[in-house]
Each structure stands twice: as structure tokens, then as C-alpha cells.
Scaffold this motif. Sequence first.
Motif, mmCIF file in Angstrom:
data_model
loop_
_atom_site.group_PDB
_atom_site.id
_atom_site.type_symbol
_atom_site.label_atom_id
_atom_site.label_comp_id
_atom_site.label_asym_id
_atom_site.label_seq_id
_atom_site.Cartn_x
_atom_site.Cartn_y
_atom_site.Cartn_z
ATOM 1 N N LYS A 138 12.253 28.549 36.915
ATOM 2 C CA LYS A 138 12.851 29.648 36.164
ATOM 3 C C LYS A 138 13.789 30.439 37.061
ATOM 4 O O LYS A 138 13.529 30.630 38.258
ATOM 5 C CB LYS A 138 11.775 30.570 35.590
ATOM 6 N N GLY A 145 23.442 25.738 29.145
ATOM 7 C CA GLY A 145 22.213 26.021 29.864
ATOM 8 C C GLY A 145 22.440 25.908 31.366
ATOM 9 O O GLY A 145 23.545 26.087 31.858
ATOM 10 N N TYR A 146 21.384 25.589 32.091
ATOM 11 C CA TYR A 146 21.535 25.479 33.542
ATOM 12 C C TYR A 146 20.811 24.247 34.068
ATOM 13 O O TYR A 146 19.978 23.641 33.385
ATOM 14 C CB TYR A 146 21.013 26.740 34.244
ATOM 15 N N SER A 176 11.955 22.594 28.874
ATOM 16 C CA SER A 176 13.257 23.157 29.223
ATOM 17 C C SER A 176 13.589 24.390 28.381
ATOM 18 O O SER A 176 14.297 25.284 28.839
ATOM 19 C CB SER A 176 14.356 22.101 29.056
ATOM 20 N N HIS A 224 14.459 28.141 29.974
ATOM 21 C CA HIS A 224 15.668 28.912 29.666
ATOM 22 C C HIS A 224 15.367 30.263 29.027
ATOM 23 O O HIS A 224 16.219 31.150 29.039
ATOM 24 C CB HIS A 224 16.580 28.112 28.728
ATOM 25 N N ARG A 250 22.251 31.919 25.078
ATOM 26 C CA ARG A 250 21.699 30.821 25.871
ATOM 27 C C ARG A 250 21.787 29.485 25.142
ATOM 28 O O ARG A 250 21.102 28.520 25.491
ATOM 29 C CB ARG A 250 20.260 31.160 26.278
#
Length: 346
Positions: free
Chosen positions: A29, A126-127, A267, A271, A324
Amino acid sequence: MGAFAEWQPEYAARGISTFPVVVDDKLKKPAVKGYLKIGLPTSSQLALKFPAHEALGIACRRNKLTILDVDTTDERELADGLTKHGPTPFIVRSGSGHFQAWYRNGGEGRRIRPDPERPVDILGDGYVVAPPSMGSRGRYAIIQGSMDDLDRLPAMIGTRVFAQPATSLSEDKPKIVDQSDKPIHRVSGMRDGDGRNNSLFTRALRQARLATTKEELIQMVHHANTQFAEPLPNEEVLSVSASAWKYKQAGRLMVTGGEATAVIFQSDIDHLWDRPNAISLLIRLRLAHGHRNGGEFALSSAYAESMDMSVPTFRAARDDLADRFFIKIVHPGGRGKNDPPIVRLL
């Protein structure tokens, strides 16, 4: 010095902003809020503030990256992905032995398991956790290429998807539609207030356990639809059937006690770890509209009362999902009582 502080300048030199990530057991996170909007100046300041963090993240869309995330140690899946989406000079192996193939972002969006039968995600929003982060099972490593290759990543190819046409119950030939920015099915004028839509989807999930082919499931759902006093349109039957069949193929049929269960991925939690109200709203939306395959629906403040939220809290949760990339606000609404926001799930 941790990996984030050490490697932040390396990524920044290539125009990529990073942020610190906390790794706790299997959970990854971000250590800061607003991480999807962090630019290079803020990233540099964070490197001074978090000198010991051993993991770093990159916001994909902001940094014009798309990651082919291969969630298995099977190198054949990676090879198949590269064959389908094109070669890239930059490939990463995570601490758990999974793979990332990096591309230049072409608007792919965030698509979790676009093919339910393959353990592969396309992360254009997202990342992503970047090398050389230390994960719970080991360090992320570049196994092909170098940091210099980040300046010349190719665009991903082969991201078009298949959807069922809404023409007749018997027709089952797929047609090509554009990628994530366009809905696979758009059901115009459909109202969910009487519960028919959700009821039919729940029935489809139960019947998918019994059906041996997709065509058989469509006929089952069609028969169930005829039991309504006012049956839903055939395109809705096809949409509901296609979604239920996809759940069956992916091993995600979870209907217990006669009720459908929303699917939440790890996931998703990664997020939204700092936005519990957004997680609650996401679960509610997936239960009610997850079968629409990209169709649009109204998201009015009436949801706030049904979820025992204040209107400001509900709107903040809705905005978090939009920021997001869990929903897309197609129409912002606000021009009167009968003009609610129109959204679709991503």
C-alpha cells in the motif's frame, strides 16, 4: 538508505515520479495519499521524508506507462503475452517470481483479467510496484533491459477485446470493439428500480453452475426473463448471460444462500486501503451493476441513504472511485433533481 530514496532520482531523471510504498506481509500500500497525482517535485520531497522505505510505486497513467502484469511464475504466460502485445526491452520479475512487461501508455486503462482464463492484468491506470522494491517474498529485479530503456518503450498492441452483439438470442459471433474507453454493452434507458435486472443476474449466476455451454445458459436466462410480467430486452439477457458465463470460466461463481457475491481483488484493496467508504461503495456497485460489461447507470445521492452515509461522505467515496479509476463519470449531472450523475464501472 532505502530503495525508494536511492532510486527516486534514477526514475526522476527519466521523467518518472515515484512514491514510497509500505509492504506488510502480502499487502502493498502507498505510504502517502494522493499518490496517483504525484509529480516530480513532490516525489523529490518524499525521498527526503521517507529515506528508509524499501519499496516504491509508480502511477501508471500519470507517467505514461502501461504494465502487462503476469501473475504467475510460468514463463510461458509471459512469452504468450509478449507475442500478443508486442516485444518490449524492459521486463521485471517480482520477489514472488511473477513478471511485469513495461510499455508506453496508449490509453489502455486498468483492466483486471481481461481474459478470465489467463492470469494477466493490463495496468494502464492505478499504480505498480517498481524495481528494485523489496516485497514480502524478495526484491523486484530488472531481468531484461536497463533504466535507459524507459525512454524508448514501445506502445502495447493487441488490446482490442471481444463482446457479444446484442442482436438475437441465437447469434453468438463475436464482434470487435475498441478497448477500455468504450463500453462493451450500452443499455440505454434501462431502469433498475424494480429489481428485475439484479434478479436476472442472480438467476444467471446460479444457472451458470448447471449450464454446459454458453448457448445453453442464454436459453436458461431467456426462459427466466419471460417469467417477469414485463421481460427485459433481449440485449440485457445477452449481457447478463455473457457476464455469468465469464464468471464460470474464471472459477468465480460465488452465489451463496440465493444471493450474488461481489468480487473484490487484492489489487482493489491495495488501491483503496485508505478509503473504506469507497470500498463499500465499490462492492455495492459491483453487486448491482457488475454484470453490465461497461454499461452506464445513474449514481444519484439516493445511494447515500441506502448505505447509511451522509451525502457529503457518499460524494467523497464516489469521487475517490473516479480518481482511482474504478468508475468513469460519463455525465456529471447536477442540472436539477432529475439529472443524476451517469457512470460506468471500469
